[in-house]
Design an enzyme around this catalytic site. Sequence first.
Site, PDB file in Angstrom:
ATOM      1  N   GLU A 125       1.230   1.568  -3.458  1.00 53.94           N
ATOM      2  CA  GLU A 125       0.361   0.430  -3.731  1.00 53.94           C
ATOM      3  C   GLU A 125      -1.085   0.930  -3.774  1.00 53.94           C
ATOM      4  OE1 GLU A 125       0.536  -2.857  -0.980  1.00 53.94           O
ATOM      5  OE2 GLU A 125      -0.604  -4.131  -2.316  1.00 53.94           O
ATOM      6  N   GLY A 265      -3.814   0.601   7.047  1.00 55.60           N
ATOM      7  CA  GLY A 265      -3.053   0.352   8.274  1.00 55.60           C
ATOM      8  C   GLY A 265      -1.583   0.699   8.129  1.00 55.60           C
ATOM      9  N   MET A 267       2.148   0.102   5.185  1.00 54.39           N
ATOM     10  CA  MET A 267       2.604  -0.276   3.846  1.00 54.39           C
ATOM     11  C   MET A 267       4.041  -0.776   3.889  1.00 54.39           C
ATOM     12  SD  MET A 267       1.901  -0.591   0.713  1.00 54.39           S
ATOM     13  CE  MET A 267       3.126  -1.339  -0.342  1.00 54.39           C
ATOM     14  N   GLU A 268       4.279  -1.886   3.203  1.00 56.40           N
ATOM     15  CA  GLU A 268       5.533  -2.636   3.314  1.00 56.40           C
ATOM     16  C   GLU A 268       6.643  -2.192   2.367  1.00 56.40           C
ATOM     17  OE1 GLU A 268       2.585  -3.926   2.053  1.00 56.40           O
ATOM     18  OE2 GLU A 268       2.992  -5.263   0.369  1.00 56.40           O
ATOM     19  N   ASN A 269       6.690  -0.918   1.927  1.00 63.04           N
ATOM     20  CA  ASN A 269       7.760  -0.437   1.038  1.00 63.04           C
ATOM     21  C   ASN A 269       9.111  -0.997   1.469  1.00 63.04           C
ATOM     22  OD1 ASN A 269       5.727   1.530   0.109  1.00 63.04           O
ATOM     23  ND2 ASN A 269       6.082   2.394   2.129  1.00 63.04           N
ATOM     24  N   HIS A 301       3.282  -7.879  10.430  1.00 59.47           N
ATOM     25  CA  HIS A 301       2.739  -8.065   9.079  1.00 59.47           C
ATOM     26  C   HIS A 301       3.617  -7.375   8.034  1.00 59.47           C
ATOM     27  CE1 HIS A 301      -0.656  -8.510   6.164  1.00 59.47           C
ATOM     28  NE2 HIS A 301      -0.122  -7.400   5.653  1.00 59.47           N
ATOM     29  N   GLU A 302       3.900  -6.095   8.254  1.00 59.81           N
ATOM     30  CA  GLU A 302       4.677  -5.360   7.244  1.00 59.81           C
ATOM     31  C   GLU A 302       6.095  -5.909   7.151  1.00 59.81           C
ATOM     32  OE1 GLU A 302       2.763  -3.715   5.449  1.00 59.81           O
ATOM     33  OE2 GLU A 302       1.119  -3.617   6.895  1.00 59.81           O
ATOM     34  N   HIS A 305       6.193  -9.077   5.121  1.00 58.38           N
ATOM     35  CA  HIS A 305       6.075  -8.842   3.681  1.00 58.38           C
ATOM     36  C   HIS A 305       7.445  -8.781   2.999  1.00 58.38           C
ATOM     37  CE1 HIS A 305       1.980  -8.388   2.414  1.00 58.38           C
ATOM     38  NE2 HIS A 305       1.691  -7.351   3.170  1.00 58.38           N
ATOM     39  N   GLU A 324      -0.933 -11.142   0.474  1.00 54.40           N
ATOM     40  CA  GLU A 324      -1.710 -10.700   1.638  1.00 54.40           C
ATOM     41  C   GLU A 324      -2.242 -11.859   2.482  1.00 54.40           C
ATOM     42  OE1 GLU A 324      -1.301  -7.951   2.703  1.00 54.40           O
ATOM     43  OE2 GLU A 324      -0.764  -6.709   0.974  1.00 54.40           O
TER      44      GLU A 324
HETATM   45  N1  TRP Z   1      -0.076  -3.719   1.313  1.00 55.97           N
HETATM   46  C1  TRP Z   1      -0.541  -3.087   2.520  1.00 55.97           C
HETATM   47  C2  TRP Z   1      -0.615  -4.165   3.578  1.00 55.97           C
HETATM   48  O1  TRP Z   1      -1.465  -4.975   3.600  1.00 55.97           O
HETATM   49  C3  TRP Z   1      -1.846  -2.432   2.462  1.00 55.97           C
HETATM   50  C4  TRP Z   1      -2.143  -1.436   1.415  1.00 55.97           C
HETATM   51  C5  TRP Z   1      -2.579  -1.663   0.174  1.00 55.97           C
HETATM   52  C6  TRP Z   1      -2.221  -0.059   1.563  1.00 55.97           C
HETATM   53  N2  TRP Z   1      -2.924  -0.521  -0.456  1.00 55.97           N
HETATM   54  C7  TRP Z   1      -2.718   0.488   0.372  1.00 55.97           C
HETATM   55  C8  TRP Z   1      -1.904   0.778   2.618  1.00 55.97           C
HETATM   56  C9  TRP Z   1      -2.964   1.835   0.237  1.00 55.97           C
HETATM   57  C10 TRP Z   1      -2.123   2.127   2.454  1.00 55.97           C
HETATM   58  C11 TRP Z   1      -2.671   2.650   1.297  1.00 55.97           C
HETATM   59  O2  TRP Z   1       0.218  -4.310   4.389  1.00 55.97           O
HETATM   60 ZN    ZN Z   2      -0.223  -6.769   3.735  1.00 56.43          ZN
END
Ligand code: TRP
Ligand code: ZN
Length: 899
Positions: A125, A265, A267-269, A301-302, A305, A324
Site C-alpha cells: 500500500e 505503524g 499494514m493490513e495485508n 486496527h489492522e 481492516h 481508514e
Molecule cells: N493501511 C495502513 C493502516 O492504516 C497504513 C499504511 C498505508 C502503511 N501505507 C503504508 C503502512 C505504507 C506502512 C507503509 O493500517
Molecule cells: Zn488503517
Amino acid sequence: MAESTSPTVIHRADYTPPAFLIDTVALDFDLAAERTTVKSTLRMRRNPEVAPAAQLELAGEQLEFVSAALNGKPHHAVQVHEHGLTLGELPGTFELTLTGHCHPAQNTTLSGLYVSSGNFFTQCEAEGFRRITWFLDRPDVMSIYTVTLRADKTAYPVLLSNGNLLEAGDLPDGRHFARWEDPFRKPSYLFALVAGKLVALEERVRSRSGAEKLLQVWVEPHDLDKTRHAMDSLIHAIQWDETRYGLELDLERFMIVAVSDFNMGAMENKGLNIFNTKYVLANPETATDTDFANIEAVVGHEYFHNWTGNRVTCRDWFQLSLKEGLTVFRDQEFSADMAGGEHNPAARATKRIEDVRVLRQMQFAEDAGPMAHPVRPESYAEINNFYTMTVYEKGAEVVRMYQTLFGRAGFRRGMDLYFQRHDGQAVSCDDFRQAMADANQRDLTQFERWYSQSGTPRVNVSTHYDAAQQRYSVTLAQRPGRPLAAPAAAEPLLIPFALGLIDANGADLPLRLSGEPHAAADTTRVLELTETEQTFVFEGITALPRPSLLRNFSAPVIVAYDYSADDLAFLLAHDSDPFNRWEAGQRLATRALLTLAEAAACGAPLHLDERFTAAFTQVLNDTSLSPAFRELALMLPSETYLAEQMTESNPAAVHQARQFVRRHLAQALQHEWGATYELNRTPGAYRATPEAAGQRALKNLALSYLAELDDPAEALRLAQAQYAAADNMTDRAAALATLISIAASSSNGNGNSEASAALDDFYRRFENEPLVIDKWFALQATQRGRAGRPVLEIVRTLMSHPAFNLKNPNRARSLIFSFCAANPAQFHAEDGSGYAFWAEQVIALDALNPQVAARLARSLELWRRFTPVLRDGMRAALEQVATQVRSRDVKEIVEKALS
Ligand code: TRP
Ligand code: ZN
C-alpha cells in the site's frame, strides 16, 4: 530540466474504471537479496463495461524486464518504459506471463520487496506492488492470488504469504518452497510475503461459528518473550468484532509479523498483517503503559481492516477514508470497550480525551495549513502524502457522527446493510453514506459536505435567559474553517451538537424543547444544526443554567462561547459529562497560558490568575476522580497546540509561559504533589490495566512537578530511587526524564552527574533492545535546553553515535523527528540553526526514503503563522530544500508550503 518540474497532479474527477480485469494471479518468487526473480501469470479479460482499449498499460517501477508471453508464446508487442509496460495485440481473454527482476537489498524506500535484518518483507500500500511486478496496481482491480516462494532453506527457513498454506517441501541445492493461496479476491495493495529466520507464538481459537483458527505472531527469535500482549490483543479484537458487529474471521489462519524497518505503524495485508516492531513487541521491562495501549489499538486496527478495507475495499485512493476513517473509529471504540466496557462513561472518557487531544493538536493544525484537504481529497501528486490526520482522525470523527445521530443500534443497521450490499466490492465513501441513510431512513445528502469541504468549522454559541418565561435559548451559528483552507463556497454542514444544561447545584436539568409535550429522559440532547444559524429554545428552565456544550466532542468543530472563568471552574468541578469536565479545565488553562505567552512575547511581567490555581488544586485533591482522569485534566495543553493558538506563533514565549505556570503550580501545590506521588505508587507485580496505568501516569506527573521546585533535592532523590527500583519501563523512563529535566533546569550543574549516570546505565541495560534505544534517543532530543548548551548540539553529537542509523525510520524518528517536531522551543531557535538541520536531514532522507523524508518535510508547513524572524528562516530552509530534493513526495510538500 526534468528535475525541476512539478509532479503531475491526479484528480478525483478523472476516475475511469479499468479497461482490463485480472481474474487470477499466480506469482512465482525466486528469492535472493541482490536480485529476486518474479514470474507473474495473469488471467485477464477486457472489462465488458468499458469501451475496448487498443493497449494495456501495466504499472512497473524499478524493475528489470526479462520476458513476456501471451497464452504461453513469446509476445513481442511490448514496450518497456520507466513507468511500466505498454502491451498491444491482445485478444478478449488471455493469459499473460511476465518475468522480471527486482533488487530487495538495495531497496531503502521500504516500499515493494525489501530486506530488513536479513529477512524479506513487502509493503504494497498504496503503490508498492508495481515495484515487485508489472500490474494494474489500483484498488478496483481484484483478483485471486496463488503465490509460490522459493529460497535457500538455511537463510530463509520460514516462507509466508497471504491466505492458506497449500504445500511446502524441499528442493535441490539446499533450497525449499511453499505455496500459498488466498481464497478471497483482493487488490494488489493487500499482497504480502515474508521470508526469513523467524519464530512464532501460536494460539488456536474457535470463532463464533465453531471453526478453529490458527493465530501466529512472528518475530525474530530473541523477541519471542515480547509477543504475549500482541497475541492477547488479537484474541480480544477477534472477539470484539464478533460481538459488536457480528463479523467473523474468514480465514483458517491469521498471521502478524513484526519488522524493525517500517515506514508506518502496520499494514493490513490479507491474513498476513505486517507490523512495525513498535506495535508488537512489549514486556513490562521494555514497553511503557502507552506502548501497551498502542499495541492493543494497532493490532485491533489492522484486524478490523479485514472487513473494513479488505472484504469491502476502496474504489480509488481518493476514497481512502472509507477504510481508514471507519477503521480508526472501530479501533477507538474497541479500546474504549476494553478500558471501560460499554457502561463505564468515566473510563471511556479517558480514551475519548486522548483521541480528541490528538485530533485538535494535529488535525486542526493540518486543516489550518497548506496541506489542508477534505476527508475525501480532490487531488494529489503523491498518494503517500495523503495518509493524513484528516483522512484518518477527522475521517473517524465523521464516522462517529453517524453513530451519534442514529445511536449504536442504528449505526449497526447501517454497517449490516453496507456489508450486505458491498461485500467483495471496491466502493466509495458515497456508498457507505448511502447504506447509513437507507438503513436509518434518513436523507443524508447534506452530510456529504463533511467529505468534500476542508477546514475546521467553528460554531459560535450565544445564549439568552428569559426569567419571566422560564425559557433558555441557545443560538448556534456555524462558520467554515479558516480562509486559507476553506473554499469560498463552503455550505452549512449537518452538525450533531450534544448539549446539557446544568443548574446551580451542578445537576443536569431535564430538557424540553419548545413544542415538545415533556422532557426527554436523557439530560444530554443531540441538537441537529443544519442551517448557518439556528436557535433552540428550552422550556421550563426556572433559573439561569450553565450550558455544557458539544458533550463528548460530538462533532469535529471549534466551539466559541464566552464562558467566564467561574463558569469554567464550575464545569470542571461538576459537569456530568466527563469529557466536558476535562474540556473546561483545558479552556481555563489555554486561556491563562495564552495570556501569559502574549505577555512573554513582549517582555511583560507574568502573573497567574489565582482562580486557575484553585480550580487545578480541586481536581488534584478530588479522589472521587480516577487517577487517569486527573492526570489528563492536570496536564497542561502542549506547547505546539498553544503556539498555534497565538496571533503569531512564538514557541519561545510559549515555553516561558508554560514553564512559569508549571513552576507556579509546583510551588503552590508542593505538599499535594508529594502526597499524590506516595498515594499512587503501584506496589506488587506490574499490571498493564488502565487503573494501574492511570496511577503510574498521575504519580509520574507529580514527580515531574516536584522537579520544577527551586530546590529539586526531593525530586532528585525520588527519581533516582524510582529509576533504580523500577520493574517496568513506564516508571524507569519517567524517572530518567525527570533526572534529565532537573539537570537541564539547574544553573549550577546540580543533577548533571545523576542524569548522565542514569543515561549511561539505561543505554547499557537496553543496548540489545532497539525500541528502548529509540526512547533513549527521543528523551535526549526532547529535553529542554540548558543555559549555554542548545539541544541541537546534543542531537548533532548523537547523530554520530554508533547506534544511530538514518535508514531505520524508527531511529530517524526517535532523534530527528523528536527534535524537529516535539521540541518546539529548541527547534525554533532564532538563529535558524534548527531549520538548517531540518533541511540537511530532509535532503539526506529524500535520497533514501521519500515517504519518511516527506513526513519530516511537513514540520515547517505552518511557517507563515510564526513571528517574522522565524518565518524568514523557515522560508529560506524550505526554498533550499525545494531546489535540492528529487522525490515527488517531498516536492509536493515543500511546493505546497511555499505556494
Ligand atoms: N493501511 C495502513 C493502516 O492504516 C497504513 C499504511 C498505508 C502503511 N501505507 C503504508 C503502512 C505504507 C506502512 C507503509 O493500517
Ligand atoms: Zn488503517
